[in-house]
Scaffold this active site. Structure first.
Site: not given
Length: 823
Positions: A104, A242-244, A277, A280, A299
Site C-alpha cells: 500500500e 499494514m492490514e494485508n 488493522e 480493516h 482509514e
C-alpha cells in the site's frame, strides 16, 4: 527470477497490453487465448515516470479469455516498500535479512507486474521458493510444502487461493521467526510471529487479537472470511502496521510487549494498532474503496472503531476521552489551515496518494464517523454497516454508499427539551481558520448537529438542534440563572466553540470543581487555545483558564494541557523570557506531581501510570529542582544496576537527565541504547536524545540519527526530537536535513516518512523569513510526496510568527505580574 500468470479477459481486440510495473525487467511475456496458440510479446515499452509497461504483440489478440504469462526479474530493495529486505541481528551478532512486502498504496508493481489499482480485484495463487530453514508466510494458509527439485536447500511452498482482493493487500514474508498461537471463540486460528527467542512478547497482541475478531464479527454481523490470521513483527518497517488480508505486518513496537520492560503507553498503543488493522479485514479488505480518493473510508473508519474495540477489551483505559486529545483535536488543527484538504481528495499519480495518508484521512475521518455514529445511534449505525458490508463484500464502494447506508438506517430526529420558562441562546456558524476570522460572503453553511447540556446534569443532553443556517436562536427551558450551559457535551460534534465572555466565565467553576466531564474540560481548554492562536482571543485568557485546572485528576486532560503548553513553550523559545513560561509550567504541574509521587501505589491502574510519567517528564523538562534531583539519583542507580527503573518511569527520567545533562550523560544514554534488547527501549531513548542542550552535543545526536545504530524508520524521530527540544536544536536539525537531503530523500522517497521528517523539523519556526527559506529549499529540492506538507509547514511558520508578534508582550507582562508580590 519470478513468474506470474493472469487469467485475463480481453474486452476488445488489441495488440498491446498496458500494466503497472516499477523497478522490474520483463524477460518474456506471452498470451495464450482459450483454445488457441501461444502468442509471444515482441517488445516491452517502459513508462518509468508513470510506473507502467506496454507489452507489444506481433499480431492482434482477439476479444475473449486467455492466460497472460510473464517471466521477470525484480529487485529485493532497501526502500521499505514493494518487496524489500529487512535487516535483523541474531544473538551471536551476525546480521541477517528477511524478505518482506509493503504494497500500500501503489507498490505491488515493484514485486510483480500487475494492474495495481484497488478496484481491479483478483484471486491470487501464491507459490514461494525459499530456503528450507526459513518461515514462509502469505495471506492464506499453506496447502503444500515440498523440496524444490533443482536445489535441495530450497522448498516450494504453495498457499491456498485467496478471496477476490486488491493487489495492495497481497503479502509474503520469508525469514526467521517464532510464534505464539491461539484460536478465537469463533474458530479462527490466530498466530503472532516474533523475532526468534521473543515469542512470549507476542502474548499480549495475541490476547487482543483473539478478543477483537469475535467483537468485530458480532458488531458487523459478518464473519471473518479467512481460515487464519497472522500478525508479524518486521524489523525495518516504515508505517506503524499494514492490514494485508490474513497476514498483518507491524513494526516491532506496535506488536511486541515485554511484561517487565514495556510501559503502559506501549500496551495501549499495541491494543489500538491491533484493533485498527483487524478492523480493516472487513473495512478495506472485504469491502474496498473504489479509488484512493476514498482512502478516508478505510482509514477514518478503522481509526474510529479501533477505539470502540479497545474500549470493549480494556474499559479501564478511558480510551474515548483519549480519542479527543489524540485524534479529534489533531484533526481540527490541521483542518483549520488554508493548505488542508477535504476528506475526499482527487488523486492521480502515486506520489499524490502517499500525500493523503495524514491526519485528515485518519483523524478527521474518524471524528466525522464518531459524530455520525452519535447522531444516528449505535443500533441504527450497526444496521447500516451490516447492509453496506453485505452489499459490497468482495467489491468496491465510495463515500456516498457508506453514508447512504448509515443514514437510511436511522430516523435522525432532533429532539428538544421540556417545555417551561425559556432562556434564549443565539448560535451562529462560521468557517474557522487558523489565521483568524474571515469575512467571506461565499462561506458555505454546514449542517451542524448542536447539543447542549447544563450544570444540572452535565452527562445528559438537554437540547439537540440541527444548525443548517448561518445563525439561529434556541430556547432552553428550566435553567436556573446560576446554572452554566455547555455546548457540544462529550466533544463529539466536529467544530470549535467560541463562547461569550459571560458564558465562559460561568463555566470556569465547572473546571475547578470537576462538575464538567473530563472530555468537556479538555475540549473547552483546547478550543480556547486554538482561538488564541488564531488571534480571536488573547493567549493570556487561556493561561488564566489553564490555572483553573490545578485540581485536575484526569490523565487525558493533563495530556492535552501539556501538549498545548509545549506548543506555547516552543513559541516562546524565540523570546528572552522563555524561562518565565517554564516557571508557569512548574507551578501548574507541581501540585499533581506532589500528589502522585514517584512510586506506584496499591490500587493504581493504567491511567495513573500514564499520568505519573507525563507529569514527572513535564516537571523535569521544565527544571523543577526536586524532580531533577530525584531523576538523577534514580538514573544513576538504574545505570549501575542497583535499582532498575520501572518501564513507566524511564521516558521521564531519561528526558529529565538529558535536558539538564552533558556529553557524559549522552555517552551513558548511547551505551544504554546499544545494550537494549527491545526495540521499544531503543525507541524510548531515541525519542529523547534531542533534549540535550549543548550545540556541539546536539550535532552528535544528529549524526547518530543516520548511523547504523538507528533503524531507518526511526531516524525521523531522532531528528524530530532534536528539532522539538530547543531553538538551537531546531536550527541544527534544519541544517542537518538540508546537508543530508539527498540521503534522506533517497531513503524515504515517495513515502509518508519524508512528510513527517519535514513537519517535525520545520513546523516550530516562528520567523517570517524561515517560511521563505523552507519554501525556497523545496522548490529546488523536489519532494513530490510532501508538497502539501511543505505548504502546511510554511503556513504554520507564518502563523507562529504572527502569534508571537501579536501576543508576546501581553504574555510576558502576565507572567511577570504572576510573580510580583501582592501590593
Amino acid at each position: 527470477k519470478s513468474s506470474v500468470t493472469f487469467a485475463s479477459l480481453l474486452n476488445k481486440r488489441t495488440n498491446q497490453i498496458v500494466m503497472n510495473c516499477a523497478d522490474i525487467d520483463i524477460i518474456t511475456a506471452s498470451f495464450v487465448p482459450e483454445g488457441g496458440e501461444e502468442i509471444n510479446a515482441t517488445g516491452f515499452n517502459y513508462q518509468n515516470e508513470d510506473e507502467k509497461v506496454t507489452l507489444c504483440f506481433p499480431s492482434t489478440l482477439q476479444k475473449g479469455s486467455g492466460l497472460l504469462k510473464i517471466d521477470f526479474v525484480g529487485e529485493l530493495n532497501d526502500k521499505m516498500k514493494g518487496f524489500y529486505r529487512s535487516k535483523y541481528t541474531i544473538p551471536s551478532g551476525e546480521i541477517r535479512y528477511a524478505a518482506v512486502t509493503q504494497f500500500e498504496a501503489t507498490d505491488a508493481r515493484r514485486a510483480f507486474p500487475c494492474w495495481d489499482e484497488p478496484a481491479i480485484k483478483a484471486t491470487f495463487d501464491i507459490t514461494l521458493i525459499v530456503p528450507k530453514d526459513r518461515v514462509a508466510l502469505s495471506n492464506m494458509n499453506v496447502v503444500d510444502r515440498k523440496p524444490y527439485p533443482e536445489d535441495h536447500s530450497l522448498v516450494e511452498v504453495k498457499f491456498a487461493t485467496t478471496p477476490i482482493m486488491s493487489t495492495y493487500l497481497v503479502a509474503f514474508v520469508i525469514g526467521e521467526y517464532d510464534f505464539v498461537e491461539s484460536q478465537s471463540s469463533d474458530g479462527v486460528t490466530v498466530r503472532v510471529y516474533t523475532p526468534v527467542g521473543k515469542a512470549e512478547q507476542g502474548r499480549f497482541a495475541l490476547e487482543v487479537a483473539t478478543k477483537t475478531l469475535p467483537f468485530y464479527k458480532d458488531y458487523f454481523s459478518v464473519p471473518y472470511p479467512l481460515p487464519k490470521i497472522d500478525l508479524i513483527a518486521i524489523a525495518d518497517f516504515a508505517a506503524g502496521a499494514m492490514e494485508n488480508w490474513g497476514l498483518v505486518t507491524y513494526r516491532e513496537t506496535a506488536l511486541l510487549i515485554d511484561p517487565k520492560n514495556s510501559c503502559a503507553s506501549s500496551r495501549q498503543w499495541v491494543a489500538l494498532v491491533v484493533g485498527h488493522e483487524l478492523a480493516h479485514q472487513w473495512f478495506g479488505n472485504l469491502v474496498t474503496m473504489e479509488w484512493w480518493t476514498h482512502l478516508w473510508l478505510n482509514e477514518g473508519f478503522a481509526s474510529w472503531i479501533e477505539y470502540l474495540c479497545v474500549d470493549h477489551c480494556f474499559p479501564e483505559y478511558d480510551i474515548w476521552t483519549q480519542f479527543v486529545s489524540a485524534d479529534y483535536t489533531r484533526a481540527l488543527d490541521l483542518d483549520a489551515l488554508d493548505n488542508s484538504h477535504p476528506i475526499e481528495v482527487d488523486v492521480g499519480h502515486p506520489s499524490e496518494v502517499d500525500e493523503i495518508f495524514d491526519a485528515i484521512s485518519y483523524s478527521k475521518g474518524a471524528s466525522v464517523i464518531r459524530m455520525l455514529h452519535n447522531y444516528i445511534g449505535d443500533e441504527d449505525f450497526r444496521k447500516g454497516m451490516n447492509a453496506y458490508l453485505l452489499k459490497f463484500q468482495h467489491k468496491n464502494a465510495s463515500t456516498g454508499e457508506l453514508t447512504r447506508h448509515c443514514l437510511s438506517s436511522g430516523n435522525n430526529n432532533c429532539c428538544l427539551g421540556n417545555t417551561g420558562f425559556n432562556q434564549m441562546l443565539k448560535i451562529s456558524q462560521k468557517k474557522f481558520c487558523a489565521s483568524g476570522p474571515r469575512n467571506d460572503e461565499n462561506c458555505p453553511n454546514w449542517m451542524v448537529p448542536i447539543s447542549i447540556c447544563t450544570s444540572e446534569d452535565p452527562s445528559c443532553t438537554k437540547l439537540e438542534v440541527l444548525l443548517d443556517q448561518p445563525e439561529t436562536t434556541v430556547n432552553i427551558t428550566n435553567v436556573a440563572p446560576d446554572h452554566w450551559l455547555k455546548i457540544n457535551p462529550g466533544t463529539v460534534g466536529f467544530y470549535r466553540i467560541q463562547y461569550s465572555s459571560a458564558m465562559l466565565e460561568s463555566l470556569l467553576p465547572g473546571i475547578r470543581d470537576l462538575t464538567l466531564l473530563p472530555v468537556d474540560r479538555l475540549g473547552l481548554q483546547n478550543d480556547l487555545f486554538s482561538l488564541a492562536r488564531a488571534g480571536m482571543i488573547s493567549t493570556v485568557e487561556v493561561l488564566k483558564v489553564m490555572e483553573a485546572f490545578v485540581n485536575e485528576p484526569n490523565y487525558t486532560v493533563w495530556s492535552d494541557l501539556s501538549c498545548n503548553l509545549g506548543v506555547l513553550s516552543s513559541l516562546l523559545s524565540h523570546t528572552d523570557f522563555h524561562e518565565d513560561i517554564q516557571e508557569f509550567i512548574r507551578d501548574l504541574f507541581t501540585p499533581i506531581g506532589m500528589k502522585l509521587g514517584w512510586d506506584s501505589k496499591t490500587g493504581e491502574g493504567h491511567l495513573d501510570a500514564l499520568l505519573r510519567g507525563l507529569v514527572l517528564g513535564k516537571l523535569g523538562k521544565a527544571g523543577h529542582k526536586a524532580t531533577l534531583e530525584e531523576a538523577r539519583r534514580r538514573f544513576k542507580e538504574h545505570v549501575e544496576g542497583k535499582q532498575i527503573l520501572p518501564a513507566d518511569l524511564r521516558s521521564p527520567v531519561y528526558l529529565t537527565v538529558l535536558k539538564h545533562g552533558d556529553s557524559t550523560t549522552l555517552d551513558t544514554m548511547l551505551k544504554l541504547h546499544k545494550q537494549a534488547d527491545m526495540q521499544e527501549e531503543k525507541n524510548r531513548i531515541e525519542r529523547v536524545l534531542g533534549a540535550i542542550p549543548a550545540p556541539d552535543i546536539i550535532q552528535r545526536v544528529l549524526n547518530f540519527a543516520l548511523s547504523e545504530e538507528v533503524r531507518p524508520q526511526d531516524t525521523v524521530s531522532v531528528i524530530g526530537g532534536v528539532a522539538g527540544s530547543s531553538k538551537q536544536g531546531r536550527k541544527a536539525a534544519w541544517k542537518f536535513v538540508k546537508d543530508n537531503w539527498e540521503e534522506l530523500h533517497n531513503r524515504y522517497q515517495g513515502g509518508f516518512l519524508i512528510s513527517r521528517l519535514i513537519k517535525l523539523t520545520v513546523d516550530g519556526f516562528a520567523i517570517d523569513k524561515m517560511a521563505a527559506e523552507v519554501k525556497s529549499f523545496f522548490e529546488s529540492h523536489h519532494a513530490p510526496a510532501a508538497e502539501r506538507t511543505v505548504q502546511q509547514c510554511c503556513e504554520n511558520i507564518l502563523l507562529n510568527a504572527a502569534w508571537l508578534k501579536r501576543d508576546a508582550d501581553a504574555i510576558h507582562q502576565y507572567l511577570l505580574q504572576r510573580k510580583a508580590p501582592p501590593v
